[in-house]
Design an enzyme around this catalytic site. Sequence first.
Site, PDB file in Angstrom:
ATOM      1  N   HIS A 187     -38.908 -47.283 -63.030  1.00 15.35           N
ATOM      2  CA  HIS A 187     -38.014 -48.414 -63.242  1.00 15.35           C
ATOM      3  C   HIS A 187     -38.785 -49.717 -63.093  1.00 15.35           C
ATOM      4  CE1 HIS A 187     -34.183 -46.298 -63.469  1.00 15.35           C
ATOM      5  NE2 HIS A 187     -34.688 -45.450 -62.598  1.00 15.35           N
ATOM      6  N   THR A 193     -53.046 -41.852 -59.675  1.00 15.08           N
ATOM      7  CA  THR A 193     -52.384 -43.124 -59.976  1.00 15.08           C
ATOM      8  C   THR A 193     -53.069 -43.878 -61.099  1.00 15.08           C
ATOM      9  OG1 THR A 193     -53.749 -44.213 -58.312  1.00 15.08           O
ATOM     10  CG2 THR A 193     -51.593 -43.364 -57.592  1.00 15.08           C
ATOM     11  N   LYS A 194     -54.278 -43.456 -61.475  1.00 11.75           N
ATOM     12  CA  LYS A 194     -54.987 -44.133 -62.577  1.00 11.75           C
ATOM     13  C   LYS A 194     -55.743 -43.093 -63.384  1.00 11.75           C
ATOM     14  CE  LYS A 194     -58.906 -45.093 -59.589  1.00 11.75           C
ATOM     15  NZ  LYS A 194     -59.653 -46.063 -58.835  1.00 11.75           N
TER      16      LYS A 194
END
Lengths: 374, 230
Positions: B147, B199-200
């Site tokens: 979101h 996360t990357k």
Amino acid sequence: MIPFLDLKLQHGALEPELAEAARRVIASGQFVLGEHNAAFEAAFAAFCGCPHAVTVNTGTSALHLALLAAGVRPGDEVITTPSTFVATVAAIQYAGATARLVDIDPETWTMNPALLEAAITPRTKAIVPVHLHGRLADMAPIMAIARAHDLTVIEDAAQAHGAELDGRRAGAIGDIGCFSFYPGKNLGACGEGGAVTTHRADLAARVRLLRDWGQERKYLHVEKGFNYRLDELQAALLNVKLPHLQSWTQMRRHAAARYDRNLAGAGVQQPAPPRGRNHVYHVYAVRVSDRDTVRAKLAPDVGTNIHYPIPVHLQPAYADLGYGRGDFPASELLADETLSLPMFPGITDEQVDAVCDALRDVCKARSSLHGKAA
Amino acid sequence: MGPARIARAVHGRGAVRPDPAFEIAFAQDLAHRCAPSEIMALFRRFNQGEDHIDFLMRRTCVRALARRCGSGLRIEPGVGLRHVETFEIGDGVVIGEQVVIHGRFDGRCEIGSKVWIGAQAFLDARDLVIGDNVGWAPGAKVLGSKHSGLPIDVPIIATDLLIPRTVVEDDADIGMNAILLPGVTIGRGAIVGAGAVVTKDVPAFSKVAGCPAQVIGYRDGREVLAEASQ
């Protein structure tokens, strides 16, 4: 007393599941052609290795609609054998066609392909080989002849659920397969039931239309069809039973192999060995002379049956076929001499052994009697 | 740690045999006659069993619904699938027991050939591309969206969704219980360690571990520090 057939064994084991399936149908309020039919059609198609299965209310209806879907019309001829239950011939007559019969092979007890070509006339539209007792008819030559003459092959697979030929199952070898789920069948409903299987979408669609009053959609009748639908209760019960069919077939084959071993040299003629997995032993029958006497002597201890004591061409109701005694000697011999022994999933080795012992004793006593008489 | 037993890998070594023609026709017939909801109802009906028909029916239902479905798809029992109509599946794919693959009506879920997805994996497949020969260990997860969280006076759950494409390139291996966050790319042949939170993007042929996942080595022996100094 060893029963000829014991359905309570399979139903007893599945009783909770069957009861739950029945309860769900009753609770749903949908009793004809609902989700249970859809699921069973899909699962049975998968089982047969066919893209299409259409349920109907009886095996006879399956044959009738298969013939109509194949384009059989009044005046056409359809070839089958006299060594079958009368439904095979009745369905041909329902379609308005004439049944032309060819004899069976005395070894395999199924349609003799060597006699087939001579029975084909310009009016012949289809061939209905019968997988008698659960043994596939000799499909390779039958298919070759059918293709050469552009005829539709409709398998009467009412006794052959799961029989295989080179990796293809009964109902998926010819153009159309017809099954019965009469209670005593290898896959039996708790009432009547049937199905048509096919690789051809056009044939499946036509059977689907014809089984339900020819309705394309509700109250739009595009042709005159029939009320041949399978009820949801039977479909739900068949859904419970289908997953067990493979193991039931293994039990039948195990019992048949034991009969084969035990009865070697017992004075009866055993069925010809099946090719591969092409036999599912709906019936395990032997041929024995003076069959009725043997049967009577076995009767106190062993339940037996006769499939079928009068071939179709000698049935009074089918005198209109125009045949008489002597026209199909192999079928007549089979009708006179076959004796079906107890066969059902769950029959024990001890029961098979006891049947074989009893049969051996009767045959031995008979031969010694004949020896004295001689 | 005791000596490890060496066993030959099973999955993905052999050629995938084409599914029989009747299965293709069967799926076409289902797609032609039945609404997607009816086909999913059939899928659910056959979703717990382990006999031949159960596997065949699960495969056929997915084939009937998916944009593309190759041969040899094996779906173990208890799998949850949503928006199968957005799936494109290659050959020889295995989907393990109780896996959930959750697509989106306007999404895209590509699974390459010979991909093996272990039990209880969760794939948020709103925009997910998995290459060929990817191993996905049991319990590993990928998230497909987040979101925006803005404006802050609106509950986060009611803010717009960002749906970036998440990519796992050919031959990569995702470890048990690893988590891939939305939008990352796992490079070709990379290994994501058990429990890592990615996360990357992960470089090709690297090995990553930890939370957040860091490169801890390369499969070809390159030094991590040397790589970083370049």
